[in-house]
Write a protein that holds these residues in place. Structure first.
Motif, PDB file in Angstrom:
ATOM      1  N   LEU A 177    -110.988  14.061 -80.106  1.00  0.00           N
ATOM      2  CA  LEU A 177    -111.428  12.692 -79.838  1.00  0.00           C
ATOM      3  C   LEU A 177    -110.903  11.736 -80.893  1.00  0.00           C
ATOM      4  N   SER A 178    -110.989  12.143 -82.157  1.00  0.00           N
ATOM      5  CA  SER A 178    -110.559  11.258 -83.242  1.00  0.00           C
ATOM      6  C   SER A 178    -109.072  10.951 -83.177  1.00  0.00           C
ATOM      7  N   GLU A 179    -108.313  11.849 -82.557  1.00  0.00           N
ATOM      8  CA  GLU A 179    -106.868  11.652 -82.433  1.00  0.00           C
ATOM      9  C   GLU A 179    -106.480  11.166 -81.043  1.00  0.00           C
ATOM     10  N   HIS A 180    -107.472  10.735 -80.254  1.00  0.00           N
ATOM     11  CA  HIS A 180    -107.238  10.176 -78.913  1.00  0.00           C
ATOM     12  C   HIS A 180    -106.569  11.178 -77.974  1.00  0.00           C
ATOM     13  N   ARG A 181    -106.848  12.436 -78.183  1.00  0.00           N
ATOM     14  CA  ARG A 181    -106.276  13.474 -77.323  1.00  0.00           C
ATOM     15  C   ARG A 181    -107.312  13.827 -76.248  1.00  0.00           C
ATOM     16  N   TYR A 182    -107.468  12.892 -75.316  1.00  0.00           N
ATOM     17  CA  TYR A 182    -108.550  12.984 -74.339  1.00  0.00           C
ATOM     18  C   TYR A 182    -108.398  14.171 -73.392  1.00  0.00           C
ATOM     19  N   LYS A 183    -107.166  14.504 -73.032  1.00  0.00           N
ATOM     20  CA  LYS A 183    -106.969  15.610 -72.092  1.00  0.00           C
ATOM     21  C   LYS A 183    -107.446  16.926 -72.689  1.00  0.00           C
ATOM     22  N   GLU A 184    -107.194  17.111 -73.999  1.00  0.00           N
ATOM     23  CA  GLU A 184    -107.667  18.326 -74.658  1.00  0.00           C
ATOM     24  C   GLU A 184    -109.192  18.366 -74.710  1.00  0.00           C
ATOM     25  N   VAL A 185    -109.809  17.184 -74.938  1.00  0.00           N
ATOM     26  CA  VAL A 185    -111.270  17.131 -74.932  1.00  0.00           C
ATOM     27  C   VAL A 185    -111.799  17.507 -73.552  1.00  0.00           C
ATOM     28  N   GLU A 186    -111.205  16.905 -72.528  1.00  0.00           N
ATOM     29  CA  GLU A 186    -111.658  17.176 -71.169  1.00  0.00           C
ATOM     30  C   GLU A 186    -111.495  18.650 -70.801  1.00  0.00           C
ATOM     31  N   ALA A 187    -110.485  19.299 -71.369  1.00  0.00           N
ATOM     32  CA  ALA A 187    -110.285  20.724 -71.107  1.00  0.00           C
ATOM     33  C   ALA A 187    -111.361  21.574 -71.785  1.00  0.00           C
ATOM     34  N   LEU A 188    -111.883  21.093 -72.926  1.00  0.00           N
ATOM     35  CA  LEU A 188    -112.912  21.849 -73.637  1.00  0.00           C
ATOM     36  C   LEU A 188    -114.306  21.644 -73.032  1.00  0.00           C
ATOM     37  N   ILE A 189    -114.532  20.530 -72.354  1.00  0.00           N
ATOM     38  CA  ILE A 189    -115.872  20.217 -71.847  1.00  0.00           C
ATOM     39  C   ILE A 189    -116.421  21.319 -70.940  1.00  0.00           C
ATOM     40  N   PRO A 190    -115.665  21.794 -69.927  1.00  0.00           N
ATOM     41  CA  PRO A 190    -116.232  22.871 -69.098  1.00  0.00           C
ATOM     42  C   PRO A 190    -116.418  24.178 -69.862  1.00  0.00           C
ATOM     43  N   VAL A 191    -115.589  24.417 -70.893  1.00  0.00           N
ATOM     44  CA  VAL A 191    -115.761  25.621 -71.707  1.00  0.00           C
ATOM     45  C   VAL A 191    -117.089  25.541 -72.454  1.00  0.00           C
ATOM     46  N   ILE A 192    -117.345  24.380 -73.054  1.00  0.00           N
ATOM     47  CA  ILE A 192    -118.593  24.184 -73.785  1.00  0.00           C
ATOM     48  C   ILE A 192    -119.789  24.325 -72.849  1.00  0.00           C
ATOM     49  N   GLU A 193    -119.669  23.762 -71.653  1.00  0.00           N
ATOM     50  CA  GLU A 193    -120.789  23.787 -70.720  1.00  0.00           C
ATOM     51  C   GLU A 193    -121.022  25.187 -70.162  1.00  0.00           C
ATOM     52  N   ASN A 194    -119.941  25.895 -69.817  1.00  0.00           N
ATOM     53  CA  ASN A 194    -120.087  27.195 -69.154  1.00  0.00           C
ATOM     54  C   ASN A 194    -120.185  28.361 -70.135  1.00  0.00           C
ATOM     55  N   LYS A 195    -119.342  28.340 -71.164  1.00  0.00           N
ATOM     56  CA  LYS A 195    -119.328  29.458 -72.118  1.00  0.00           C
ATOM     57  C   LYS A 195    -120.603  29.489 -72.961  1.00  0.00           C
ATOM     58  N   PHE A 196    -121.047  28.279 -73.365  1.00  0.00           N
ATOM     59  CA  PHE A 196    -122.204  28.207 -74.250  1.00  0.00           C
ATOM     60  C   PHE A 196    -123.447  27.659 -73.549  1.00  0.00           C
ATOM     61  N   ASN A 197    -123.322  27.421 -72.253  1.00  0.00           N
ATOM     62  CA  ASN A 197    -124.458  26.939 -71.464  1.00  0.00           C
ATOM     63  C   ASN A 197    -125.086  25.700 -72.104  1.00  0.00           C
ATOM     64  N   ASP A 198    -124.230  24.780 -72.516  1.00  0.00           N
ATOM     65  CA  ASP A 198    -124.694  23.590 -73.227  1.00  0.00           C
ATOM     66  C   ASP A 198    -124.245  22.343 -72.476  1.00  0.00           C
ATOM     67  N   SER A 199    -124.988  22.002 -71.443  1.00  0.00           N
ATOM     68  CA  SER A 199    -124.630  20.838 -70.639  1.00  0.00           C
ATOM     69  C   SER A 199    -124.830  19.547 -71.419  1.00  0.00           C
ATOM     70  N   TRP A 200    -125.761  19.574 -72.387  1.00  0.00           N
ATOM     71  CA  TRP A 200    -126.014  18.347 -73.140  1.00  0.00           C
ATOM     72  C   TRP A 200    -124.829  18.005 -74.044  1.00  0.00           C
ATOM     73  N   ALA A 201    -124.291  19.016 -74.730  1.00  0.00           N
ATOM     74  CA  ALA A 201    -123.124  18.759 -75.578  1.00  0.00           C
ATOM     75  C   ALA A 201    -121.939  18.312 -74.732  1.00  0.00           C
ATOM     76  N   ALA A 202    -121.778  18.927 -73.552  1.00  0.00           N
ATOM     77  CA  ALA A 202    -120.701  18.517 -72.651  1.00  0.00           C
ATOM     78  C   ALA A 202    -120.866  17.051 -72.264  1.00  0.00           C
ATOM     79  N   ALA A 203    -122.101  16.653 -71.979  1.00  0.00           N
ATOM     80  CA  ALA A 203    -122.359  15.252 -71.633  1.00  0.00           C
ATOM     81  C   ALA A 203    -122.048  14.339 -72.810  1.00  0.00           C
ATOM     82  N   PHE A 204    -122.349  14.810 -74.017  1.00  0.00           N
ATOM     83  CA  PHE A 204    -122.062  14.021 -75.209  1.00  0.00           C
ATOM     84  C   PHE A 204    -120.588  13.648 -75.277  1.00  0.00           C
ATOM     85  N   TYR A 205    -119.714  14.641 -75.044  1.00  0.00           N
ATOM     86  CA  TYR A 205    -118.285  14.367 -75.127  1.00  0.00           C
ATOM     87  C   TYR A 205    -117.809  13.514 -73.955  1.00  0.00           C
ATOM     88  N   GLN A 206    -118.393  13.718 -72.791  1.00  0.00           N
ATOM     89  CA  GLN A 206    -118.035  12.881 -71.647  1.00  0.00           C
ATOM     90  C   GLN A 206    -118.371  11.419 -71.918  1.00  0.00           C
TER      91      GLN A 206
END
Length: 314
Positions: free
Chosen positions: A177-206
């Motif tokens: 995020l700090s480097e404006h690499r939004y596509k990489e962030v978007e790629a990590l969001i489902p990993v964070i949500e599914n791998k760690f079952n953390d929908s709240w953190a995923a929402a934070f990044y969204q």
């Protein structure tokens, strides 16, 4: 958005990169982990201190206790006075013991807080090279790297060698995020949500992408309101809404959301320092009405928190 960093001076401690990743006015990194650490930390500190009293030569426990206060310096759980007093005490005690990786990390942190940044960097790296798979060391060391692309490379390597390091994923997403690499962030969001079952953190990044990095406050607020429509008792989301509405500014709605958040979960006050500092700035600028100030005064905020906020604001 987060305030720009102050210029470094030779005599002032260089801000650690972890400060950059507290994405004000949002929660810091993994909110639930941070919030739980705030209230586990004093218990952990008590147990570690008991272990040291039983065995004064238990230097690993001393380093772990220092690290507990070190995390408290970033995430709360201890007063500033307690952190300063205990880390100084533990530092001198650790100097008497043998060398080991966590000790290097502690000495690096102590040097950093006193402005000896070159010494600190060398000690941070020494700790990481000695124990690259230690969970705390591999999370802290990349935060000390000034060059974002280097920090990203280290975090990407940790993602391979320790794919279950949840905090590394959050920090890596924050770096992207700090480097404006939004596509990489978007790629990590489902990993964070599914791998760690953390929908709240995923929402934070969204929500972070439109507000902090696209300067689209209304889009982030719309995402927050959508989540609150689904669950009006989502206290952390109410707190984040309070922070964003304060930026908008919609002070009345901000205070309303803040009151709801801390009524549902009083523990959230520990994650409200940035909000309370912004409130102090508004008061200083005479930007708040007397009824608004009275509403805030009705909230039961511990005096220790108010004291810390006053120190930060000054």
């Amino acid at each position: 958005a987060a305030a720009p960093a102050a210029p470094h001076s030779p005599t002032a401690p260089r801000p650690r990169r972890s400060k950059r990743f507290k994405l004000s006015p949002g929660p810091s990194l993994n909110f639930r982990w941070v919030l739980s650490s705030v209230f586990r930390a004093p218990k952990a500190a008590k147990l570690l201190q008991q272990a040291i009293e039983i065995d004064p030569a238990f230097y690993l426990a001393k380093a772990q206790l220092y690290s507990t206060y070190m995390l408290g310096n970033s995430y709360g759980g201890f007063s500033i006075e307690s952190i300063n007093r205990n880390t100084e005490r533990l530092f001198w005690s650790l100097l008497e013991g043998p060398n080991f990786p966590l000790k290097f990390l502690v000495l690096g942190e102590h040097a950093n807080q006193r402005g000896a940044t070159d010494v600190a960097d060398a000690l941070y790296e020494k700790a990481y090279r000695a124990a690259p798979n230690d969970p705390l060391i591999q999370n802290v060391y990349p935060l000390t790297i000034d060059e974002p692309e280097t920090a990203i490379a280290v975090r990407e390597q940790i993602k391979i060698t320790n794919p279950n390091n949840r905090i590394n994923y959050y920090n890596l997403a924050s770096l992207y995020l700090s480097e404006h690499r939004y596509k990489e962030v978007e790629a990590l969001i489902p990993v964070i949500e599914n791998k760690f079952n953390d929908s709240w953190a995923a929402a934070f990044y969204q929500i972070s992408i439109p507000f902090i990095y696209e300067q689209n406050l209304s889009a982030s607020i719309a995402l927050i309101e959508k989540r609150l429509q689904a669950n009006g008792n989502d206290a952390p989301m109410l707190l984040w809404g309070a922070k964003l509405y304060l930026v908008e500014p919609n002070i009345d709605k901000s205070i309303n959301y803040f009151k709801q958040a801390v009524a549902l979960s009083p523990d959230l006050i520990a994650q409200s320092y940035d909000y309370l500092v912004m409130i102090e700035q508004l008061k200083h600028n005479d930007a708040m009405t007397h009824p608004q100030i009275e509403q805030l005064n009705d909230i039961n905020i511990p005096s220790s928190v108010l004291q810390d906020v006053a120190v930060i604001f000054e």
